[in-house]
Design a protein around this motif. Structure first.
Motif, short mmCIF file in Angstrom:
data_model
loop_
_atom_site.label_atom_id
_atom_site.label_comp_id
_atom_site.label_asym_id
_atom_site.label_seq_id
_atom_site.Cartn_x
_atom_site.Cartn_y
_atom_site.Cartn_z
N GLY A 147 8.12 -36.57 11.78
CA GLY A 147 7.78 -37.99 11.94
C GLY A 147 8.50 -38.60 13.12
N VAL A 148 8.35 -39.91 13.23
CA VAL A 148 9.03 -40.65 14.29
C VAL A 148 9.73 -41.87 13.68
CG1 VAL A 148 7.51 -40.00 16.20
CG2 VAL A 148 6.92 -41.96 14.81
N ILE A 149 10.78 -42.31 14.37
CA ILE A 149 11.50 -43.50 13.90
C ILE A 149 10.60 -44.72 14.07
CG2 ILE A 149 13.47 -45.03 14.32
CD1 ILE A 149 14.45 -42.47 13.14
N GLU A 150 10.45 -45.46 12.99
CA GLU A 150 9.57 -46.63 13.03
C GLU A 150 10.38 -47.92 13.24
OE1 GLU A 150 7.70 -47.67 9.32
OE2 GLU A 150 5.80 -48.00 10.33
N GLN A 151 11.47 -48.01 12.50
CA GLN A 151 12.35 -49.18 12.63
C GLN A 151 13.78 -48.70 12.46
OE1 GLN A 151 11.70 -52.56 10.01
NE2 GLN A 151 9.54 -52.04 9.97
N ALA A 152 14.68 -49.27 13.24
CA ALA A 152 16.08 -48.88 13.09
C ALA A 152 16.94 -50.13 12.99
CB ALA A 152 16.51 -48.03 14.28
N SER A 153 17.66 -50.25 11.89
CA SER A 153 18.66 -51.33 11.81
C SER A 153 20.01 -50.69 12.13
CB SER A 153 18.65 -51.96 10.43
OG SER A 153 19.22 -51.09 9.49
N ALA A 154 21.10 -51.40 11.91
CA ALA A 154 22.40 -50.90 12.35
C ALA A 154 22.75 -49.54 11.72
CB ALA A 154 23.47 -51.94 12.01
N ASP A 155 22.55 -49.40 10.42
CA ASP A 155 23.00 -48.16 9.79
C ASP A 155 21.95 -47.53 8.87
OD1 ASP A 155 23.03 -50.10 7.94
OD2 ASP A 155 25.14 -49.97 7.42
N ILE A 156 20.70 -47.91 9.01
CA ILE A 156 19.63 -47.35 8.19
C ILE A 156 18.34 -47.44 9.01
CG2 ILE A 156 18.98 -49.48 6.98
CD1 ILE A 156 19.09 -47.90 4.37
N SER A 157 17.45 -46.49 8.81
CA SER A 157 16.21 -46.49 9.60
C SER A 157 15.06 -46.03 8.74
CB SER A 157 16.32 -45.55 10.79
OG SER A 157 17.42 -45.86 11.57
N SER A 158 13.86 -46.40 9.18
CA SER A 158 12.67 -45.89 8.49
C SER A 158 11.94 -44.92 9.40
CB SER A 158 11.76 -47.02 8.06
OG SER A 158 11.21 -47.66 9.18
N VAL A 159 11.44 -43.86 8.80
CA VAL A 159 10.75 -42.80 9.56
C VAL A 159 9.29 -42.80 9.13
CG1 VAL A 159 10.61 -40.32 9.97
CG2 VAL A 159 12.83 -41.41 9.57
#
Lengths: 269, 172
Positions: A147-159
């Motif tokens: 997959g690819v990174i969809e959203q990245a916050s400071a210490d957690i991300s959605s793929v």
């Protein structure tokens, strides 16, 4: 004097809540996604209860002649990645005979992460922009692109997984019989696989061919395996293009650890 | 209504909805799962008096947003349609379990279509799958027959359903 409790009328309450909803809707996604991530952060333990990670903890096979399905898949992924890299090196050697190529970026690296929650065609991982993650970066599960990174916050991300219909990535299909690749675009089918879009029939593609994520400047330096073609038939709606279905290298539901390809992590962090 | 108990119930439902446990009852390779929050939305909309139903609908919508991809779309769609259902129930009582299941099915389709339109404002790449909306709504409606006793017990625990059918709610 008696204190009166503030109690708005039904209409006022409804309009107030509706306007609040409109404000929430209009706030930037980068801001409100913190709430989604906070929910996963707080209830992460409960969200992962019943997760099927048993696949990765199967006891090793006692037979000296056979390996488990997962071990076979792991070896196959490693082999196909090596093959793709070998092809790439061969091409570079040929090119080096003509011009001097720039060195590959020495700062390219992997950021390892745990899957803390999984939704429909989406993983939440425990790494974020503090670790150099940003939107569009490729995510590997046991060396295969998942997959690819969809959203990245400071210490957690959605793929966003490759099985999602909102995930479109450039790919290459190997054609070992003629020693070349066919370029195309892959899109998830919202089930357990993906489809390859608008691939003309002039390309001789067969079921069983390997599918790689194509190189992408700033995100992927060399092709990486995604899976293989499970079905390749003449298109039902348009007979001049192939109807191609891709089977992922692994069952994505069983992946618990991932690695994110981070080019220039120093600049990203 | 006992609002702390209600908040606890909604958070618990949201956590179960988003958890891997729901995967055990998912169907097909499209992972069709029932929507517990949708069931609760319909239950509270038809069991509470309209003032409380408005608050419940928006609160459940917010919980649905927390488990989803973006904050806002479900808050509005659950709020709007839950409020509408709370008013409709003054005309159509929705007494029978079959009628309530039908309400869950219709509300599922309407709320998720509205939510998928609204989510485009926030996440333009988000794609709505009509087949999935339809099947999730059917699955949730069927599940209602199995979980209605439990949901009603929970509803009574949080103080909903006291003025249900027949008793005249206190006008505000």
């Amino acid at each position: 004097m008696a204190r009166t409790r503030f109690k708005p009328s039904k209409l006022t309450l409804f309009i107030g809540l509706f306007l609040f909803g409109c404000v929430l809707l209009l706030l930037p996604q980068t801001l409100t996604s913190k709430l989604n991530f906070a929910f996963i952060d707080i209830f992460g333990f409960f969200l992962n209860m019943g997760s099927s990670a048993a696949y990765y903890h199967q006891p090793p096979s006692t037979s000296p002649d056979f390996v488990s399905r997962h071990e076979y898949n792991r070896l196959w992924v490693a082999y196909t990645n090596q093959q793709a890299e070998l092809q790439e090196y061969k091409r570079q050697i040929e090119e080096l005979g003509k011009v001097r190529l720039t060195e590959p970026d020495p700062l390219a690296g992997l950021v390892l992460a745990k899957v803390v929650n999984r939704k429909d065609n989406q993983f939440i991982i425990n790494r974020g922009s503090n670790d150099g993650l940003k939107n569009g970066q490729y995510v590997l599960g046991d060396n295969a692109v998942i997959g690819v990174i969809e959203q990245a916050s400071a210490d957690i991300s959605s793929v966003r997984l490759i099985t999602s219909s909102t995930c479109k990535i450039p790919i290459r299909i190997s054609a070992p019989q003629i020693g070349t690749y066919f370029n195309g675009t892959m899109q998830g089918d919202d089930k357990n696989g993906a489809i390859i879009l608008n691939m003309p029939q002039k390309y001789k593609i067969k079921a069983g061919s390997n599918v790689y994520a194509a190189e992408k400047a700033g995100f992927l330096l060399s092709p990486r395996i995604i899976g293989r073609i499970s079905r390749c038939v003449i298109g039902e709606t348009n007979p001049v293009i192939w109807d191609i279905t891709v089977e992922t290298a692994y069952n994505l539901n069983n992946i618990t650890d991932v690695a994110v390809i981070v080019i220039n992590p120093a600049a990203g962090g | 209504m006992r609002w702390f108990r209600f908040a606890f119930l909604i958070i618990a439902a949201a956590v179960i909805q988003a958890s891997a446990l729901m995967g055990t009852i998912s169907l097909t390779d499209m992972h069709i799962k029932p929507d517990l929050l949708l069931i609760l939305l319909v239950y509270f909309a038809i069991s509470c008096e309209s003032y409380d139903a408005i608050i419940c609908s928006f609160a459940i919508g917010f919980a649905a947003d927390l488990t989803g991809a973006a904050i806002g779309p479900h808050f509005i769609s659950f709020g709007l349609l839950g409020t509408a259902l709370a008013h409709i129930k003054k005309v159509i009582l929705l007494k029978q379990t079959r009628q309530q299941a039908a309400a869950i099915f219709v509300m599922g389709i309407l709320t998720y279509i509205l939510a998928s339109i609204l989510i485009k404002f926030k996440v333009p790449s988000a794609a709505a799958n009509m087949f999935k909306i339809f099947t999730v709504s059917i699955y949730s409606a069927i599940l209602w027959f199995l979980v209605k006793w439990f949901v009603r017990a929970m509803g009574k625990w949080v103080g909903a359903g006291v003025f249900r059918f027949g008793a005249k709610p206190q006008e505000r």
